[in-house]
Design an enzyme around this catalytic site. Sequence first.
Site, short mmCIF file in Angstrom:
data_model
loop_
_atom_site.label_atom_id
_atom_site.label_comp_id
_atom_site.label_asym_id
_atom_site.label_seq_id
_atom_site.Cartn_x
_atom_site.Cartn_y
_atom_site.Cartn_z
N ASP A 1 4.89 -18.19 -69.40
CA ASP A 1 5.96 -18.43 -68.41
C ASP A 1 7.17 -19.05 -69.10
OD1 ASP A 1 7.19 -18.48 -65.98
OD2 ASP A 1 6.08 -20.19 -65.19
N ASN B 1 5.15 -9.48 -59.64
CA ASN B 1 6.34 -9.20 -60.49
C ASN B 1 7.03 -7.89 -60.13
OD1 ASN B 1 4.98 -10.72 -63.53
ND2 ASN B 1 6.32 -11.60 -61.96
C1 FPP Z 1 7.23 -14.96 -67.43
O1 FPP Z 1 8.50 -15.50 -67.65
C2 FPP Z 1 7.01 -13.78 -68.24
C3 FPP Z 1 6.80 -12.53 -67.75
C4 FPP Z 1 6.79 -12.22 -66.31
C5 FPP Z 1 6.61 -11.38 -68.65
C6 FPP Z 1 5.84 -11.68 -69.89
C7 FPP Z 1 5.99 -10.54 -70.81
C8 FPP Z 1 6.15 -10.63 -72.15
C9 FPP Z 1 6.11 -11.88 -72.93
C10 FPP Z 1 6.35 -9.40 -72.94
C11 FPP Z 1 5.17 -8.51 -72.72
C12 FPP Z 1 4.82 -7.80 -73.90
C13 FPP Z 1 3.57 -7.66 -74.36
C14 FPP Z 1 3.33 -6.78 -75.50
C15 FPP Z 1 2.42 -8.36 -73.75
P1 FPP Z 1 9.51 -15.53 -66.43
O2 FPP Z 1 10.35 -14.32 -66.53
O3 FPP Z 1 8.77 -15.72 -65.17
O4 FPP Z 1 10.36 -16.81 -66.79
P2 FPP Z 1 11.06 -17.82 -65.76
O5 FPP Z 1 9.96 -18.46 -64.98
O6 FPP Z 1 11.75 -18.77 -66.67
O7 FPP Z 1 12.00 -17.01 -64.94
#
Ligand code: FPP
Length: 248
Positions: free
Chosen positions: A21, A69
């Site tokens: 996250d 998501n």
């Molecule tokens: C959460 O941060 C992250 C995600 C919803 C996506 C995670 C995906 C990756 C790290 C890349 C995936 C790639 C592979 C190969 C597994 P957020 O967007 O919710 O952050 P925030 O809470 O700060 O908005």
Amino acid sequence: MELSDKIDRARVPRHIAVIMDGNGRWAQRQGEMRVVGHSHGVSAVRETLMAASEVGVRYLTLYAFSTENWNRPQAEVNALMDLLVRTLMSELDSLNENGVRLNAIGDLDSLPGDCRETLQQAIDRTSMNDRITLTLALSYSARWEMVRMVRRLAELVRTGDIDPADIEETTLEEHLCTIGLPDPELLVRTSGEQRISNFLLWQIAYAELYFTDVLWPDFKKDDLFAAIIAYQNRERRFGKISEQVSPQ
Ligand code: FPP
């Protein structure tokens, strides 16, 4: 002394699950688009996978995309799917060189066609590896998984293949996406949020929870090692009393 030297190699969690996250906040702090945070998040995935493998973790499960998501702006959803496809293609050789078996859980049928195909190819091409199993939770939520499990069991009862009286914990487990995976002993969530967010609700019944303020793109090997050390300093009682689990 390196942080990894403080890890007791005989008591490394076999399975670590991670709620990655903070990508969006990381990007916003840099004055960048959210998707830039996701791209940097891929480096953290690589780093975490190598760190886990280095100390003998056998299963690493990452919450990459939740059922919820899908409700994000379409451009961000598309960018995440694109990133997944590009990463799987570019990392395939490295996964094989490092003995990583790729696995995926979730409603994979709901992924775009190219994503599903690339994912399946990567799963097939890494299926002989046995150093560490990397499971990506994609279009996953624990409640979705449980509804699916109940439907499957209800169908088996309806067809007479199962007697309700014979349903045990193991029966349920055989119909979860995580069949074949041991339960995680340690669940890590980055970015300071202290929630489970519909991740592996059944499987984390006895997991130790570890929360860190580090945003996912900044998560480094030593952050994983710190989580493992914290885990090793906890007493896991499984409902017993202290003297029963660590006799004086
Ligand atoms: C959460 O941060 C992250 C995600 C919803 C996506 C995670 C995906 C990756 C790290 C890349 C995936 C790639 C592979 C190969 C597994 P957020 O967007 O919710 O952050 P925030 O809470 O700060 O908005």
